[in-house]
Design a protein around this motif. Structure first.
Motif, PDB file in Angstrom:
ATOM      1  N   LEU A   1      -1.064  16.461  -6.340  1.00 37.04           N
ATOM      2  CA  LEU A   1       0.374  17.015  -6.249  1.00 37.04           C
ATOM      3  C   LEU A   1       1.047  16.468  -7.288  1.00 37.04           C
ATOM      4  N   ASP A   2       2.152  17.504  -7.887  1.00 36.86           N
ATOM      5  CA  ASP A   2       2.909  17.036  -8.916  1.00 36.86           C
ATOM      6  C   ASP A   2       3.897  15.876  -8.352  1.00 36.86           C
ATOM      7  N   PRO A   3       4.284  15.073  -9.256  1.00 33.99           N
ATOM      8  CA  PRO A   3       4.700  13.604  -8.762  1.00 33.99           C
ATOM      9  C   PRO A   3       6.211  14.135  -8.383  1.00 33.99           C
TER      10      PRO A   3
ATOM     11  N   MET B   1       6.912  16.541  -6.451  1.00 27.62           N
ATOM     12  CA  MET B   1       6.695  17.101  -5.170  1.00 27.62           C
ATOM     13  C   MET B   1       6.528  16.086  -4.324  1.00 27.62           C
ATOM     14  N   ARG B   2       5.583  15.109  -4.929  1.00 25.98           N
ATOM     15  CA  ARG B   2       5.046  14.205  -4.014  1.00 25.98           C
ATOM     16  C   ARG B   2       6.779  13.239  -3.506  1.00 25.98           C
ATOM     17  N   ALA B   3       7.473  13.025  -4.624  1.00 24.42           N
ATOM     18  CA  ALA B   3       8.586  12.223  -4.181  1.00 24.42           C
ATOM     19  C   ALA B   3       9.573  13.337  -3.161  1.00 24.42           C
ATOM     20  N   PHE B   4       9.544  14.442  -3.162  1.00 25.21           N
ATOM     21  CA  PHE B   4      10.175  15.199  -2.360  1.00 25.21           C
ATOM     22  C   PHE B   4       9.508  15.201  -0.904  1.00 25.21           C
ATOM     23  N   VAL B   5       8.296  15.240  -0.627  1.00 25.39           N
ATOM     24  CA  VAL B   5       7.687  15.311   0.453  1.00 25.39           C
ATOM     25  C   VAL B   5       7.841  13.819   1.234  1.00 25.39           C
TER      26      VAL B   5
END
Length: 140
Positions: free
Chosen positions: A56-58, A60-64
């Protein structure tokens, strides 16, 4: 150990003094485990773990991860008998896996309840359960 059996790397790990014993359920973005207090062995909680695709894009990982923490914070202020309490949020013993500590409620899962009817659940069986869900939801 039996050949072909993959050991769950989360079993045996700890979070806030609770040792993870077994998987209760899992879904697309996470898993829920039964955990036992290391000092008071008769006290159990649930540890909900966020699992993300390593590719997963970094951003997007931070957002999740941020959304997971916001969920824990939002639910932690709610007090109602039909809403499971959240007691903590953070990471598993040192590896950065996001998790939250929640009350453990014994009983049948909704999935198992529906499966036990082998088809549509009769209204007289479903309605009382749906009322409890709606009362908790309305409290929010």
């Amino acid at each position: 150990m039996t050949a072909g059996v993959v050991r769950d790397p989360v079993i045996g790990r700890t979070f806030r003094g609770y040792r993870i014993e077994r998987l209760l359920a899992s879904g697309g973005m996470g898993a829920v485990y039964l955990a036992r207090d290391e000092t008071l062995p008769n006290v159990c909680k649930v540890i909900k773990i966020l699992r993300m695709d390593p590719d997963l894009d970094p951003s997007m990982r931070a957002f999740v991860q941020e959304r997971f923490v916001r969920e824990a914070l939002a639910v932690s202020v709610l007090r109602h008998e039909n809403i499971v309490r959240v007691h903590g949020v953070g990471t598993l013993d040192g590896d950065g896996t996001s998790c939250m500590l929640m009350d453990y409620v014994e009983g049948q899962t909704l999935h198992d309840f529906m499966r036990s009817h082998h088809g549509p659940v009769p209204l007289h069986r479903a309605f009382p359960r749906l009322c409890h869900v709606e009362i908790g939801r309305a409290h929010v």
